[in-house]
Design an enzyme around this catalytic site. Structure first.
Site, PDB file in Angstrom:
ATOM      1  N   TYR A 240      83.133  60.785   4.579  1.00  0.00           N
ATOM      2  CA  TYR A 240      81.759  61.141   4.959  1.00  0.00           C
ATOM      3  C   TYR A 240      80.837  59.924   4.842  1.00  0.00           C
ATOM      4  O   TYR A 240      80.048  59.635   5.743  1.00  0.00           O
ATOM      5  CB  TYR A 240      81.272  62.291   4.068  1.00  0.00           C
ATOM      6  CG  TYR A 240      79.810  62.622   4.213  1.00  0.00           C
ATOM      7  CD1 TYR A 240      79.337  63.295   5.335  1.00  0.00           C
ATOM      8  CD2 TYR A 240      78.886  62.265   3.237  1.00  0.00           C
ATOM      9  CE1 TYR A 240      77.988  63.601   5.467  1.00  0.00           C
ATOM     10  CE2 TYR A 240      77.539  62.570   3.357  1.00  0.00           C
ATOM     11  CZ  TYR A 240      77.090  63.236   4.474  1.00  0.00           C
ATOM     12  OH  TYR A 240      75.763  63.523   4.613  1.00  0.00           O
ATOM     13  N   TYR A 241      80.969  59.184   3.749  1.00  0.00           N
ATOM     14  CA  TYR A 241      80.153  57.974   3.588  1.00  0.00           C
ATOM     15  C   TYR A 241      80.430  56.959   4.701  1.00  0.00           C
ATOM     16  O   TYR A 241      79.525  56.283   5.182  1.00  0.00           O
ATOM     17  CB  TYR A 241      80.426  57.311   2.237  1.00  0.00           C
ATOM     18  CG  TYR A 241      79.778  58.018   1.071  1.00  0.00           C
ATOM     19  CD1 TYR A 241      78.400  58.171   1.003  1.00  0.00           C
ATOM     20  CD2 TYR A 241      80.548  58.522   0.036  1.00  0.00           C
ATOM     21  CE1 TYR A 241      77.809  58.822  -0.069  1.00  0.00           C
ATOM     22  CE2 TYR A 241      79.965  59.174  -1.047  1.00  0.00           C
ATOM     23  CZ  TYR A 241      78.596  59.319  -1.096  1.00  0.00           C
ATOM     24  OH  TYR A 241      78.005  59.957  -2.150  1.00  0.00           O
TER      25      TYR A 241
END
Lengths: 219, 219
Positions: free
Chosen positions: B130-131
């Site tokens: 996600y990052y």
């Protein structure tokens, strides 16, 4: 020329390592993920470094810095989840680009995929997330200060011979397949060819020799 | 000011839509994914457009072009696979950025995440992919010609009140959480504030009012 092959244990990577090793012009080193992969490279006489693309840019940079050129042919593959597509195909590739740039290892050949710039094509594909990752990794490389060449083969096959090819500077009419051997042979052909710097090449089987095809798209 | 809220049915999106609707300065429209999500927006009197971020840039552009500002607060969320992280959080966000740029909808507020530029932090996280997606989406936005502001809240909570906050221009010591209401309220505060253009703001609970905190990081 000292060449680091990242993803050396992949099918293209193995063929390429062997070809580079057989050439007098190159000293290849295999960047591999784990010790179990080392045997093949021992056998063909290619030194191997075990490291992970999930490591930091610094760690990857410490490997890259000793080379004259990087070939990136790693891929998380179809057997892992899309988390690895993000970690390897996208961020892993970009870490390698950034590390090469930082250490002034200027020559960088990326094995990408045909259609990686054609968002309209991705929707029809079962591997849309893979195209997304390749697209943005390629974009980062093409915006870097590296002497890059991005190769974008169509679907890969395992025929032993490279055969004839077709290359295009931008998306267009290609054949459906290309042998991995042709991609590996192309990398050997272009590694020291400055005319291929800054070029993105879509490629498939075709009717030209690799030398002829490269000349057509890089003149 | 006509504001398109992309990801309006998310928790921040709902709070924001309501706040914008209650303000005399804004005419919000909700960009939602399916018809079932429309009832909430009917109830609060906010028009809704049903479209998918998986559509082409052209389709997304046809929605965006009629607005003065875009707030992107969509996220594929933790319940879908990382294929959707690539398709929504990365490529969906970038399509919205490109479409806004193409149609000269200059004001663009992105809801991102604290640590999105700290690769060394991602490894410790269970949501590293996600990052990665947020990082490259933010990067694309920050390299665009848009009047962007990127908000990077820490872990989000559901307390009804915004409360006091802390904002930083770069990664640093923040509290662990922040109410979604504070993120929504911050968007309202900065939407028309030119001092916040081109800024990336990391934010958590803290001791400043939102106005004070914005002034500290955008002066």
């Amino acid at each position: 020329m000292k060449v680091l092959v990242i993803g050396a244990n992949g099918k293209i990577g193995r063929i390429l390592s062997k070809k580079l090793s057989a050439s007098e012009d190159y000293e290849p080193t295999a960047f591999i993920r784990n010790e179990e992969q080392r045997a093949y490279f021992d056998e063909i006489g290619v030194p191997a470094i075990v490291e992970s693309l999930e490591q930091s840019e610094e760690v990857i940079g410490n490997v890259i810095k000793d080379f004259d050129a990087v070939v990136f042919t790693a891929g998380s593959g179809g057997k892992t989840g899309y988390d690895k597509t993000l970690e390897i195909d996208l961020d892993g590739a970009i870490k390698a680009v950034q590390a090469a740039s930082k250490h002034q290892v200027k020559r960088f050949v990326m094995v990408s995929a045909a259609h990686a710039d054609e968002r309209s094509y991705w929707g029809q594909s079962s591997i849309k997330p893979y195209y997304i990752a390749k697209h943005y990794a390629d974009k980062e490389l093409s915006q870097s200060d590296l002497d890059y060449t991005i190769l974008r083969p169509v679907r890969l096959t395992d025929e032993p011979d490279a055969g004839k090819v077709k290359m295009l500077n931008e998306p267009g009419q290609l054949e459906r397949e290309i042998p991995r051997a042709a991609v590996a042979e192309t990398i050997l052909t272009i590694l020291e060819d400055k005319a291929t710097y800054g070029k993105i090449i879509e490629m498939s089987r075709g009717e030209d020799s690799i030398e002829e095809a490269v000349k057509k798209v890089c003149s």
